[in-house]
Scaffold this active site. Structure first.
Site, PDB file in Angstrom:
ATOM      1  N   GLY A  12       0.780  -1.238   0.000  1.00  0.00           N
ATOM      2  CA  GLY A  12       0.000   0.000   0.000  1.00  0.00           C
ATOM      3  C   GLY A  12       0.806   1.279   0.000  1.00  0.00           C
ATOM      4  O   GLY A  12       0.338   2.319   0.484  1.00  0.00           O
ATOM      5  N   ASN A  14       1.482   3.238  -2.508  1.00  0.00           N
ATOM      6  CA  ASN A  14       0.791   4.275  -3.291  1.00  0.00           C
ATOM      7  C   ASN A  14      -0.380   4.854  -2.502  1.00  0.00           C
ATOM      8  O   ASN A  14      -0.611   6.074  -2.521  1.00  0.00           O
ATOM      9  CB  ASN A  14       0.321   3.707  -4.630  1.00  0.00           C
ATOM     10  CG  ASN A  14       1.435   3.681  -5.656  1.00  0.00           C
ATOM     11  OD1 ASN A  14       1.840   4.723  -6.162  1.00  0.00           O
ATOM     12  ND2 ASN A  14       1.960   2.499  -5.937  1.00  0.00           N
ATOM     13  N   LEU A  93     -10.977  -7.493 -12.961  1.00  0.00           N
ATOM     14  CA  LEU A  93     -12.343  -7.062 -12.619  1.00  0.00           C
ATOM     15  C   LEU A  93     -13.306  -7.414 -13.743  1.00  0.00           C
ATOM     16  O   LEU A  93     -12.957  -7.362 -14.922  1.00  0.00           O
ATOM     17  CB  LEU A  93     -12.336  -5.553 -12.364  1.00  0.00           C
ATOM     18  CG  LEU A  93     -11.413  -5.145 -11.210  1.00  0.00           C
ATOM     19  CD1 LEU A  93     -11.146  -3.644 -11.226  1.00  0.00           C
ATOM     20  CD2 LEU A  93     -11.993  -5.575  -9.868  1.00  0.00           C
ATOM     21  N   ASN A 107      -6.502   3.498 -11.978  1.00  0.00           N
ATOM     22  CA  ASN A 107      -5.542   2.433 -11.687  1.00  0.00           C
ATOM     23  C   ASN A 107      -4.139   2.955 -11.953  1.00  0.00           C
ATOM     24  O   ASN A 107      -3.950   3.865 -12.765  1.00  0.00           O
ATOM     25  CB  ASN A 107      -5.814   1.214 -12.575  1.00  0.00           C
ATOM     26  CG  ASN A 107      -4.868   0.066 -12.272  1.00  0.00           C
ATOM     27  OD1 ASN A 107      -4.645  -0.275 -11.103  1.00  0.00           O
ATOM     28  ND2 ASN A 107      -4.289  -0.535 -13.304  1.00  0.00           N
ATOM     29  N   HIS A 109      -0.435   1.439 -13.179  1.00  0.00           N
ATOM     30  CA  HIS A 109       0.179   0.243 -13.769  1.00  0.00           C
ATOM     31  C   HIS A 109       1.653   0.537 -14.034  1.00  0.00           C
ATOM     32  O   HIS A 109       1.978   1.553 -14.663  1.00  0.00           O
ATOM     33  CB  HIS A 109      -0.531  -0.137 -15.073  1.00  0.00           C
ATOM     34  CG  HIS A 109       0.047  -1.367 -15.682  1.00  0.00           C
ATOM     35  ND1 HIS A 109      -0.196  -2.623 -15.168  1.00  0.00           N
ATOM     36  CD2 HIS A 109       0.897  -1.549 -16.728  1.00  0.00           C
ATOM     37  CE1 HIS A 109       0.468  -3.525 -15.885  1.00  0.00           C
ATOM     38  NE2 HIS A 109       1.138  -2.894 -16.834  1.00  0.00           N
TER      39      HIS A 109
HETATM   40  C1  GAR Z   1       2.825  -0.852  -7.665  1.00  0.00           C
HETATM   41  O1  GAR Z   1       4.088  -0.946  -8.265  1.00  0.00           O
HETATM   42  C2  GAR Z   1       1.749  -0.762  -8.718  1.00  0.00           C
HETATM   43  O2  GAR Z   1       2.127  -0.022  -9.841  1.00  0.00           O
HETATM   44  C3  GAR Z   1       1.529  -2.206  -9.051  1.00  0.00           C
HETATM   45  O3  GAR Z   1       1.616  -2.871  -7.814  1.00  0.00           O
HETATM   46  C4  GAR Z   1       2.480  -2.158  -6.948  1.00  0.00           C
HETATM   47  C5  GAR Z   1       1.775  -1.914  -5.637  1.00  0.00           C
HETATM   48  O4  GAR Z   1       2.624  -1.323  -4.702  1.00  0.00           O
HETATM   49  N1  GAR Z   1       0.282  -2.420  -9.687  1.00  0.00           N
HETATM   50  C6  GAR Z   1       0.082  -3.343 -10.634  1.00  0.00           C
HETATM   51  O5  GAR Z   1       0.947  -4.102 -11.008  1.00  0.00           O
HETATM   52  C7  GAR Z   1      -1.319  -3.378 -11.208  1.00  0.00           C
HETATM   53  N2  GAR Z   1      -1.369  -4.217 -12.355  1.00  0.00           N
HETATM   54  P1  GAR Z   1       2.016  -0.634  -3.401  1.00  0.00           P
HETATM   55  O6  GAR Z   1       1.094  -1.664  -2.745  1.00  0.00           O
HETATM   56  O7  GAR Z   1       3.214  -0.359  -2.545  1.00  0.00           O
HETATM   57  O8  GAR Z   1       1.288   0.605  -3.818  1.00  0.00           O
END
Ligand code: GAR
Length: 210
Positions: A12, A14, A93, A107, A109
């Site tokens: 988490g 982000n 989803l 989102n 990515h």
């Molecule tokens: C992040 O790097 C995000 O971009 C990626 O998961 C990570 C979550 O980190 N998302 C994806 O790959 C979606 N397809 P976080 O839990 O520390 O925010």
């Protein structure tokens, strides 16, 4: 005040960046809830420690994607969000779910879309010999990792990088563009033209780091 519901599956970081920027910059918004599909998601502790309501909708309990998404939508809607923020939410989803939150679900990515949709983006970028990698914030549509792009950040792929080193560099960029994108949404600064999105005042929707 706009209400944000943030969905996570893991650490988490982000979500944390958004929570902190929202408070520090005085956005016209509040984080109404943080919801995880995994009971052990590390980010739930940060949210709870900051007085943010948390909920878990464990995907393992549901027999189908439709059943999981229906319960997830019920829990999300209980917090009356203006915007749903997927922040490392690692579930595919259903079209019904994405349609329900059309133009009000973002989102992040970790690639420069449309390159490298799906998983293992950093490994694939290195394998392909890419010289730039990066991250994209986009509105969510039924098609995985498609939808109108709000912001992108590019970082170099350096000689000797492995996926861990590259993902750390990209993550720094994520923490820059995701709060900025959410802020633009809550300030109603994003304008649609057809299926594309631009900033009302022409602010740069890209960041180049490193
Ligand atoms: C992040 O790097 C995000 O971009 C990626 O998961 C990570 C979550 O980190 N998302 C994806 O790959 C979606 N397809 P976080 O839990 O520390 O925010």
């Amino acid at each position: 005040m706009k209400r944000l519901v943030i969905l996570i599956s893991g650490r988490g970081s982000n979500m944390e960046a958004i929570v902190k920027a929202c408070a520090a910059e005085g956005w016209p918004a509040e984080v109404a809830a943080v919801i995880s599909n995994r009971p052990d998601a590390g980010g739930l502790q940060f949210a709870a420690a900051h007085g943010i309501p948390t909920a878990v909708v464990d995907h393992k309990v549901y027999a189908s994607r439709e059943a999981f998404d229906a319960e997830l939508a019920r829990v999300i809607d209980g917090f009356s969000p203006d915007l749903v923020v997927l922040a490392g939410f690692m579930r595919i989803l259903t079209p019904g779910f994405t349609a329900r939150y059309a133009r009000r679900m973002l989102n992040i990515h970790p690639s420069l879309l449309p390159a490298f949709t799906g998983l293992h983006t950093h490994e694939r970028a290195i394998e392909m010999g890419c010289k730039l990698a990066g991250v994209t914030v986009h509105f969510v549509t039924a098609e995985l990792d498609h939808g109108a792009i709000v912001m992108q950040a590019a970082v170099p792929v350096l000689p000797g990088d492995d996926a861990k080193a590259l993902s750390a560099r990209v993550l720094t960029a994520e923490h820059c563009i995701y709060p900025q994108s959410v802020r633009w949404f809550v300030e109603e600064a994003l304008v649609w033209s057809g299926e594309r999105v631009h900033h009302r005042d022409g602010a740069a929707q890209h960041v180049l780091l490193g």
